[in-house]
Scaffold this motif. Structure first.
Motif, short mmCIF file in Angstrom:
data_model
loop_
_atom_site.label_atom_id
_atom_site.label_comp_id
_atom_site.label_asym_id
_atom_site.label_seq_id
_atom_site.Cartn_x
_atom_site.Cartn_y
_atom_site.Cartn_z
N ALA A 200 -12.91 0.56 2.11
CA ALA A 200 -11.84 -0.45 2.09
C ALA A 200 -10.79 -0.11 1.04
O ALA A 200 -9.59 -0.35 1.24
CB ALA A 200 -12.44 -1.83 1.82
N ALA A 201 -11.22 0.48 -0.08
CA ALA A 201 -10.28 0.87 -1.13
C ALA A 201 -9.31 1.95 -0.64
O ALA A 201 -8.15 1.99 -1.05
CB ALA A 201 -11.03 1.36 -2.36
N GLY A 277 -18.17 0.26 -6.77
CA GLY A 277 -17.24 -0.58 -6.02
C GLY A 277 -16.14 -1.14 -6.90
O GLY A 277 -14.95 -1.14 -6.53
N LYS A 278 -16.51 -1.61 -8.08
CA LYS A 278 -15.51 -2.13 -9.02
C LYS A 278 -14.56 -1.04 -9.48
O LYS A 278 -13.34 -1.24 -9.58
CB LYS A 278 -16.21 -2.76 -10.22
CG LYS A 278 -17.02 -4.00 -9.93
CD LYS A 278 -16.13 -5.15 -9.51
CE LYS A 278 -16.93 -6.42 -9.31
NZ LYS A 278 -16.07 -7.56 -8.89
N ALA A 279 -15.11 0.15 -9.74
CA ALA A 279 -14.29 1.25 -10.25
C ALA A 279 -13.28 1.73 -9.22
O ALA A 279 -12.10 1.92 -9.53
CB ALA A 279 -15.19 2.40 -10.70
N VAL A 280 -13.72 1.95 -7.96
CA VAL A 280 -12.80 2.49 -6.95
C VAL A 280 -11.73 1.47 -6.57
O VAL A 280 -10.61 1.84 -6.21
CB VAL A 280 -13.55 2.96 -5.70
CG1 VAL A 280 -14.49 4.10 -6.04
CG2 VAL A 280 -14.29 1.83 -5.02
N THR A 281 -12.06 0.19 -6.65
CA THR A 281 -11.04 -0.83 -6.38
C THR A 281 -9.93 -0.74 -7.41
O THR A 281 -8.73 -0.83 -7.06
CB THR A 281 -11.67 -2.23 -6.38
OG1 THR A 281 -12.68 -2.30 -5.37
CG2 THR A 281 -10.62 -3.28 -6.08
N GLN A 282 -10.31 -0.56 -8.67
CA GLN A 282 -9.30 -0.41 -9.72
C GLN A 282 -8.52 0.89 -9.57
O GLN A 282 -7.32 0.95 -9.83
CB GLN A 282 -9.97 -0.45 -11.09
CG GLN A 282 -10.53 -1.82 -11.46
CD GLN A 282 -9.47 -2.91 -11.43
OE1 GLN A 282 -8.37 -2.74 -11.96
NE2 GLN A 282 -9.79 -4.03 -10.81
N ILE A 283 -9.21 1.95 -9.11
CA ILE A 283 -8.52 3.23 -8.87
C ILE A 283 -7.48 3.07 -7.78
O ILE A 283 -6.36 3.60 -7.86
CB ILE A 283 -9.53 4.33 -8.50
CG1 ILE A 283 -10.40 4.67 -9.71
CG2 ILE A 283 -8.82 5.58 -8.00
CD1 ILE A 283 -11.57 5.59 -9.39
#
Length: 323
Positions: A200-201, A277-283
């Protein structure tokens, strides 16, 4: 009919039916997720219809691998030993079917969520259809790897199961099956979380695809490692030769290994998926943060992996003590 007679008569068939039923249920739920995701993506972006349908078809082929392996175990279970005459054989075959079925159930659902997330991403970034499709198939392959491990373990246990199987040995073999099953269930849930969030990211930022894919594979390696640990522990339990003095009550200690290795593998896997999941969303939201997020997340992933290593060491010690 006594409980023991009932288990002896029907435990063998129950194991065969559980393996195929749970794997088929997982595939059905996975297909439901994938169809639902495809329909939603088509309503958002009709121009991506062809790419979304092709991606869905490829994803369904991977999802179907679980029931295919389950069907092999089902046929072998029915034809291999139609009339088990002892309680240990019935219990062991029941545990093989249950363990494989649980692994295939979670893997099918995880793969379906992956397909749904991929179709959503294509509706947002239709020009990245091929790259998203490649990422989806690779992530589905990681999910199905746990099913293959469970299938291999089931075959090994069946080959090593002698006609004069004793109850302590049957408990040991059943605990080995459940050890891998618990680990693959946790990893399957983690892989489904990871796939749905990370793909999704990609739909949020097409320029972050390479960085998200790289970080995803790093996380997948951390999630898969505890499964290798659990598979190693399960194979060690299968190969252990019990002393004649070991009673069935003492053999129940092998379930301590099941909980130690199974939950010790599942916990770090789900935590790694949540972190990634949290990291790639911020990326995806700010690609300039990639280096700092990658370094920080990798350190945390290494710390999480120590939990699986501790569980591995405890399981090795317990197996040596019990045998």
């Amino acid at each position: 009919m006594s409980i023991e007679a009932f288990v002896i008569q029907y435990g063998h068939y129950a194991g065969a039916f559980l393996g195929i039923t749970l794997s088929a249920l997982g595939a059905s739920l996975g297909q439901g997720y994938s169809f639902h995701g495809t329909e939603e993506s088509l309503s958002r972006q009709e121009e991506s219809a062809t790419a979304a349908k092709q991606l869905q078809f490829a994803g369904l082929l991977v999802i179907e691998s679980g029931p295919a392996l389950g069907f092999i175990l089902f046929i072998w279970g029915l034809l291999g030993n139609q009339n088990p005459t002892t309680l240990p054989i019935a219990l062991t075959e029941f545990s093989i079917g249950l363990s494989f079925g649980l692994s295939a159930l979670i893997a099918g659902i995880s793969a379906g969520r992956t397909v749904a997330a991929a179709t959503h991403a294509i509706s947002r970034q239709p020009f990245l259809a091929k790259k998203i499709s490649t990422l989806m198939i690779l992530m589905e392959s990681f999910s199905e790897a746990s099913v293959i491990f469970s299938f291999i373990l089931g075959l090994v246990i069946k080959f090593k199961m002698p006609p004069e199987l004793t109850l302590p040995v049957a408990i040991k073999l059943s605990a080995a099956s459940l050890t891998l099953s618990l680990a693959t269930v946790g990893a399957g849930i983690a892989q489904g979380m990871l796939a749905s969030i990370n793909i999704a990211a990609v739909g949020l930022n097409q320029h972050a695809y390479t960085k998200i894919a790289t970080f995803t594979f790093i996380t997948m390696a951390f999630i898969e490692t505890p499964i290798f640990f659990a598979f190693f522990i399960a194979m060690r339990m299968v190969s252990l030769t019990l002393a004649d003095s070991v009673s069935w009550i003492q053999a129940l200690g092998f379930f301590g290994i099941t909980f130690s290795s199974g939950f010790g593998s599942a916990g770090p896997a789900m935590a790694a998926a949540f972190l990634s999941g949290k990291a790639v969303t911020q990326i995806a939201l700010d690609i300039n943060q990639y280096d700092s997020l990658r370094k920080t997340a990798t350190i945390v992933l290494l710390l999480l992996e120590t939990g699986a290593i501790y569980s591995l060491l405890i399981s090795l010690i317990l197996s040596s003590v019990i045998s």
